[in-house]
Scaffold this active site. Structure first.
Site, mmCIF file in Angstrom:
data_model
loop_
_atom_site.group_PDB
_atom_site.id
_atom_site.type_symbol
_atom_site.label_atom_id
_atom_site.label_comp_id
_atom_site.label_asym_id
_atom_site.label_seq_id
_atom_site.Cartn_x
_atom_site.Cartn_y
_atom_site.Cartn_z
ATOM 1 N N TYR A 71 0.747 -1.118 0.037
ATOM 2 C CA TYR A 71 -0.054 0.024 -0.088
ATOM 3 C C TYR A 71 0.856 1.367 0.128
ATOM 4 C CZ TYR A 71 1.293 0.468 4.655
ATOM 5 O OH TYR A 71 1.984 0.689 6.019
ATOM 6 N N PHE A 85 2.379 9.681 3.414
ATOM 7 C CA PHE A 85 2.619 9.538 4.928
ATOM 8 C C PHE A 85 3.001 8.179 5.148
ATOM 9 C CE2 PHE A 85 -1.908 8.770 4.654
ATOM 10 C CZ PHE A 85 -2.090 7.867 5.617
ATOM 11 N N ASP A 86 2.913 7.196 4.512
ATOM 12 C CA ASP A 86 3.009 5.793 4.579
ATOM 13 C C ASP A 86 3.141 4.986 3.332
ATOM 14 O OD1 ASP A 86 3.861 3.374 6.282
ATOM 15 O OD2 ASP A 86 1.972 3.489 7.149
ATOM 16 N N ILE A 105 -7.199 0.836 10.524
ATOM 17 C CA ILE A 105 -8.337 1.923 10.319
ATOM 18 C C ILE A 105 -9.461 1.428 9.818
ATOM 19 C CG2 ILE A 105 -6.694 4.088 10.358
ATOM 20 C CD1 ILE A 105 -7.241 4.271 7.697
ATOM 21 N N TYR A 131 -8.088 8.319 11.176
ATOM 22 C CA TYR A 131 -7.261 8.520 12.391
ATOM 23 C C TYR A 131 -7.810 9.881 13.243
ATOM 24 C CZ TYR A 131 -3.533 5.779 10.300
ATOM 25 O OH TYR A 131 -2.570 4.943 9.712
ATOM 26 N N PHE A 148 -5.417 6.104 -0.045
ATOM 27 C CA PHE A 148 -4.629 4.891 -0.021
ATOM 28 C C PHE A 148 -4.839 4.141 -1.532
ATOM 29 C CE2 PHE A 148 -4.897 5.142 4.372
ATOM 30 C CZ PHE A 148 -3.839 4.965 4.672
#
Length: 189
Positions: A71, A85-86, A105, A131, A148
């Protein structure tokens, strides 16, 4: 999203349209833009927006199934994906998760249902499904909408048992045969 770089959709008069793209990448980019447009035209984003980019094969995943996913996550900024961010895309380890276990999440729990092995999906997740007001210190500001792109690399269905011929037999109704699991219980890559 259809095989061979096709996308089909209905317009607001329920007219069916089909578009063929030059490449898989062009079809995926178009699909991402459709999802972003849906988000930007919503007065309030109160649920997860999902757009398939690649359908994958086999049975769709449900709560209780185990997945390994690659992802990338972006903050939704200036009406589109902004800062990453990830991501685990260029890392050796895939994210292992059990759908419905509450370890990821809520937007992922909701947005990944029905995905198939090899499938890719674009998710736009409102703050309440991500979040929330807490955010993630140093990475995700409070009340952030998230984007995502997720790809299911491996699947282990919860309701799988071995048939008399040693092949995987699933208790779910499906026209498509499910892949034979490898020794670790996940479908072979």
């Amino acid at each position: 999203v259809q095989p061979n770089n096709y996308s089909t959709f209905y317009d607001d008069q329920r007219q069916n349209w089909s578009i063929m793209f030059e490449s898989e990448k062009a079809a995926m980019d178009f699909s991402k833009q459709v999802c972003i447009a849906k988000c930007n035209s919503s007065p309030v984003l109160d649920s997860v927006l999902c757009q398939d980019l690649l359908l994958g094969e086999g049975q769709g995943v449900e709560g209780g199934d185990s997945l390994e996913v690659a992802y990338t996550g972006w903050l939704f900024q200036n009406n589109g994906p902004g800062q990453v961010f990830d991501s685990n895309v260029n890392k050796e380890k895939l994210l292992r998760l059990k759908l419905g276990s509450g370890k990821v999440i809520k937007g992922w729990e909701e947005g990944m249902v029905g995905m198939k092995k090899g499938g890719r999906r674009y998710l736009i997740i409102p703050p309440a499904w991500g979040y929330g007001a807490q955010g993630v210190a140093g990475r995700v500001p409070p009340d952030s909408t998230l984007v995502f792109e997720v790809e299911v690399r491996r699947v282990k269905l919860v309701k799988e048992s071995s048939g008399s011929d040693g092949q995987s037999v699933s208790s779910r109704d499906s026209a498509a045969p499910s892949p034979v699991p490898s020794s670790d219980g996940f479908s072979a890559d």
